[in-house]
Motif scaffolding. Structure first.
Motif, PDB file in Angstrom:
ATOM      1  N   ILE A  60      55.433  34.757  36.378  1.00 48.02           N
ATOM      2  CA  ILE A  60      54.443  35.461  37.204  1.00 48.02           C
ATOM      3  C   ILE A  60      54.546  36.968  36.975  1.00 48.02           C
ATOM      4  CG2 ILE A  60      55.749  35.696  39.346  1.00 48.02           C
ATOM      5  CD1 ILE A  60      53.085  34.914  40.784  1.00 48.02           C
ATOM      6  N   GLY A  61      55.751  37.457  36.683  1.00 54.26           N
ATOM      7  CA  GLY A  61      55.911  38.863  36.340  1.00 54.26           C
ATOM      8  C   GLY A  61      55.195  39.208  35.048  1.00 54.26           C
ATOM      9  N   ALA A  62      55.304  38.326  34.057  1.00 52.99           N
ATOM     10  CA  ALA A  62      54.619  38.545  32.776  1.00 52.99           C
ATOM     11  C   ALA A  62      53.108  38.520  32.974  1.00 52.99           C
ATOM     12  CB  ALA A  62      55.036  37.492  31.769  1.00 52.99           C
ATOM     13  N   ARG A  63      52.613  37.568  33.767  1.00 54.98           N
ATOM     14  CA  ARG A  63      51.167  37.503  34.017  1.00 54.98           C
ATOM     15  C   ARG A  63      50.680  38.736  34.776  1.00 54.98           C
ATOM     16  NH1 ARG A  63      52.485  32.242  35.444  1.00 54.98           N
ATOM     17  NH2 ARG A  63      51.911  32.625  37.607  1.00 54.98           N
ATOM     18  N   ARG A  64      51.500  39.241  35.702  1.00 53.30           N
ATOM     19  CA  ARG A  64      51.130  40.456  36.440  1.00 53.30           C
ATOM     20  C   ARG A  64      51.078  41.654  35.501  1.00 53.30           C
ATOM     21  NH1 ARG A  64      47.969  42.796  38.845  1.00 53.30           N
ATOM     22  NH2 ARG A  64      48.551  44.830  39.569  1.00 53.30           N
ATOM     23  N   LEU A  65      52.048  41.761  34.608  1.00 55.54           N
ATOM     24  CA  LEU A  65      52.036  42.851  33.634  1.00 55.54           C
ATOM     25  C   LEU A  65      50.839  42.727  32.696  1.00 55.54           C
ATOM     26  CD1 LEU A  65      55.824  43.144  32.848  1.00 55.54           C
ATOM     27  CD2 LEU A  65      54.397  44.881  33.927  1.00 55.54           C
ATOM     28  N   HIS A  66      50.467  41.506  32.334  1.00 48.91           N
ATOM     29  CA  HIS A  66      49.277  41.303  31.513  1.00 48.91           C
ATOM     30  C   HIS A  66      48.050  41.841  32.228  1.00 48.91           C
ATOM     31  CE1 HIS A  66      51.089  37.659  29.162  1.00 48.91           C
ATOM     32  NE2 HIS A  66      51.647  38.820  28.813  1.00 48.91           N
ATOM     33  N   TYR A  91      54.564  27.002  36.244  1.00 51.45           N
ATOM     34  CA  TYR A  91      56.001  27.204  36.104  1.00 51.45           C
ATOM     35  C   TYR A  91      56.400  28.035  34.891  1.00 51.45           C
ATOM     36  CZ  TYR A  91      60.967  26.081  36.101  1.00 51.45           C
ATOM     37  OH  TYR A  91      62.329  26.174  36.127  1.00 51.45           O
ATOM     38  N   ALA A  92      55.966  27.662  33.730  1.00 50.01           N
ATOM     39  CA  ALA A  92      56.364  28.366  32.508  1.00 50.01           C
ATOM     40  C   ALA A  92      55.144  28.842  31.725  1.00 50.01           C
ATOM     41  CB  ALA A  92      57.231  27.464  31.646  1.00 50.01           C
ATOM     42  N   ASP A  93      54.083  29.206  32.430  1.00 50.69           N
ATOM     43  CA  ASP A  93      52.869  29.688  31.790  1.00 50.69           C
ATOM     44  C   ASP A  93      52.930  31.214  31.710  1.00 50.69           C
ATOM     45  OD1 ASP A  93      50.362  30.102  30.784  1.00 50.69           O
ATOM     46  OD2 ASP A  93      49.304  29.613  32.636  1.00 50.69           O
ATOM     47  N   PHE A  94      53.253  31.721  30.538  1.00 50.81           N
ATOM     48  CA  PHE A  94      53.384  33.160  30.345  1.00 50.81           C
ATOM     49  C   PHE A  94      52.094  33.771  29.805  1.00 50.81           C
ATOM     50  CE2 PHE A  94      57.674  31.685  30.545  1.00 50.81           C
ATOM     51  CZ  PHE A  94      58.384  32.713  31.132  1.00 50.81           C
ATOM     52  N   THR A  95      51.003  33.002  29.803  1.00 53.26           N
ATOM     53  CA  THR A  95      49.726  33.509  29.311  1.00 53.26           C
ATOM     54  C   THR A  95      48.804  33.737  30.494  1.00 53.26           C
ATOM     55  OG1 THR A  95      48.848  31.273  29.035  1.00 53.26           O
ATOM     56  CG2 THR A  95      49.957  32.266  27.131  1.00 53.26           C
ATOM     57  N   GLY A  96      47.814  34.569  30.288  1.00 51.12           N
ATOM     58  CA  GLY A  96      46.844  34.836  31.335  1.00 51.12           C
ATOM     59  C   GLY A  96      47.242  36.027  32.184  1.00 51.12           C
ATOM     60  N   ARG A  97      46.619  36.093  33.367  1.00 49.47           N
ATOM     61  CA  ARG A  97      46.795  37.248  34.236  1.00 49.47           C
ATOM     62  C   ARG A  97      47.018  36.793  35.667  1.00 49.47           C
ATOM     63  NH1 ARG A  97      42.084  41.335  32.173  1.00 49.47           N
ATOM     64  NH2 ARG A  97      42.827  42.511  33.948  1.00 49.47           N
ATOM     65  N   ALA A  98      47.711  37.610  36.441  1.00 48.91           N
ATOM     66  CA  ALA A  98      47.940  37.337  37.865  1.00 48.91           C
ATOM     67  C   ALA A  98      47.572  38.579  38.666  1.00 48.91           C
ATOM     68  CB  ALA A  98      49.398  36.972  38.120  1.00 48.91           C
ATOM     69  N   ARG A  99      46.836  38.372  39.725  1.00 48.60           N
ATOM     70  CA  ARG A  99      46.449  39.490  40.577  1.00 48.60           C
ATOM     71  C   ARG A  99      47.646  40.034  41.341  1.00 48.60           C
ATOM     72  NH1 ARG A  99      41.375  38.059  44.054  1.00 48.60           N
ATOM     73  NH2 ARG A  99      41.671  40.237  44.563  1.00 48.60           N
ATOM     74  N   ARG A 100      47.475  41.242  41.840  1.00 49.80           N
ATOM     75  CA  ARG A 100      48.539  41.877  42.623  1.00 49.80           C
ATOM     76  C   ARG A 100      48.937  41.031  43.810  1.00 49.80           C
ATOM     77  NH1 ARG A 100      46.959  48.030  43.646  1.00 49.80           N
ATOM     78  NH2 ARG A 100      45.023  46.946  43.908  1.00 49.80           N
ATOM     79  N   LYS A 101      47.973  40.535  44.536  1.00 55.21           N
ATOM     80  CA  LYS A 101      48.247  39.753  45.739  1.00 55.21           C
ATOM     81  C   LYS A 101      49.046  38.496  45.408  1.00 55.21           C
ATOM     82  CE  LYS A 101      46.019  37.907  49.836  1.00 55.21           C
ATOM     83  NZ  LYS A 101      44.748  37.720  50.539  1.00 55.21           N
ATOM     84  N   GLU A 102      48.680  37.842  44.328  1.00 57.82           N
ATOM     85  CA  GLU A 102      49.387  36.626  43.910  1.00 57.82           C
ATOM     86  C   GLU A 102      50.860  36.922  43.630  1.00 57.82           C
ATOM     87  OE1 GLU A 102      49.145  33.355  40.257  1.00 57.82           O
ATOM     88  OE2 GLU A 102      47.585  34.869  40.468  1.00 57.82           O
ATOM     89  N   TYR A 103      51.117  37.999  42.908  1.00 57.51           N
ATOM     90  CA  TYR A 103      52.496  38.366  42.562  1.00 57.51           C
ATOM     91  C   TYR A 103      53.297  38.744  43.803  1.00 57.51           C
ATOM     92  CZ  TYR A 103      56.505  40.837  40.761  1.00 57.51           C
ATOM     93  OH  TYR A 103      57.793  41.238  40.524  1.00 57.51           O
ATOM     94  N   TRP A 104      52.763  39.648  44.615  1.00 61.43           N
ATOM     95  CA  TRP A 104      53.531  40.153  45.754  1.00 61.43           C
ATOM     96  C   TRP A 104      53.709  39.104  46.839  1.00 61.43           C
ATOM     97  CZ3 TRP A 104      56.643  43.827  44.813  1.00 61.43           C
ATOM     98  CH2 TRP A 104      56.324  44.814  43.880  1.00 61.43           C
ATOM     99  N   MET A 105      52.756  38.209  47.015  1.00 62.82           N
ATOM    100  CA  MET A 105      52.933  37.127  47.997  1.00 62.82           C
ATOM    101  C   MET A 105      54.011  36.154  47.521  1.00 62.82           C
ATOM    102  SD  MET A 105      51.126  37.777  50.586  1.00 62.82           S
ATOM    103  CE  MET A 105      51.077  36.285  51.506  1.00 62.82           C
ATOM    104  N   PHE A 106      54.058  35.872  46.228  1.00 63.40           N
ATOM    105  CA  PHE A 106      55.125  35.027  45.683  1.00 63.40           C
ATOM    106  C   PHE A 106      56.475  35.673  45.951  1.00 63.40           C
ATOM    107  CE2 PHE A 106      58.126  34.119  42.257  1.00 63.40           C
ATOM    108  CZ  PHE A 106      58.213  32.741  42.347  1.00 63.40           C
ATOM    109  N   GLY A 119      54.494  41.208  28.640  1.00 67.81           N
ATOM    110  CA  GLY A 119      55.514  40.682  29.534  1.00 67.81           C
ATOM    111  C   GLY A 119      56.920  41.107  29.145  1.00 67.81           C
ATOM    112  N   TRP A 120      57.085  41.557  27.906  1.00 67.08           N
ATOM    113  CA  TRP A 120      58.387  42.023  27.442  1.00 67.08           C
ATOM    114  C   TRP A 120      58.849  43.269  28.181  1.00 67.08           C
ATOM    115  CZ3 TRP A 120      61.532  39.093  24.795  1.00 67.08           C
ATOM    116  CH2 TRP A 120      60.999  38.058  24.032  1.00 67.08           C
ATOM    117  N   TRP A 121      57.953  43.947  28.894  1.00 69.67           N
ATOM    118  CA  TRP A 121      58.335  45.110  29.682  1.00 69.67           C
ATOM    119  C   TRP A 121      59.344  44.742  30.765  1.00 69.67           C
ATOM    120  CZ3 TRP A 121      58.052  50.205  29.388  1.00 69.67           C
ATOM    121  CH2 TRP A 121      57.164  50.768  28.482  1.00 69.67           C
TER     122      TRP A 121
END
Length: 112
Positions: free
Chosen positions: A60-66, A11-26, A72-74
């Motif tokens: 999830i946007g911040a993790r995707r940018l990571h 929910y509020a985890d702004f650390t780490g990374r998220a794959r493209r598929k994870e972001y776009w499916m969300f 994530g500030w982008w």
């Protein structure tokens, strides 16, 4: 649906990374829910859902940018009309970088 639930669990985890598929499916599932609620005329529920999913969307946007090697500030570039959305779509659609400051590549060890 696993990607949507997985994003809600972080929910509020702004650390780490998220794959493209994870972001776009969300985002796809979120869009489908919004369209269904809008067609049914449940605008109050739609607003409450939007507020409830604001933080998971940002995280999830911040993790995707990571994952693309950016901070994530982008996401603040969304505040620039039209240009901000175009720039963010380009950033979010890019492929993962190898290991960077935000962690190891989430694709590592996953067969293509």
């Amino acid at each position: 649906m696993d990607y949507f639930i997985g994003a809600l669990k972080k929910y509020a985890d702004f650390t780490g990374r998220a794959r493209r598929k994870e972001y776009w499916m969300f985002m796809l599932i979120y869009l489908i829910i919004q369209v269904v609620l809008s067609v049914l005329g449940l605008n109050l529920v739609l607003m409450v859902l939007g507020l409830g999913l604001l933080v998971p969307s940002l995280s999830i946007g911040a993790r995707r940018l990571h994952d693309t090697g950016r901070s994530g500030w982008w996401q603040l570039i969304y505040l620039v009309p039209l240009i901000g959305i175009i720039v963010m779509i380009v950033f979010l659609a890019q492929d993962s970088h190898d290991e960077n400051d935000y962690g190891v590549n989430p694709k590592a060890g996953v067969p293509a």
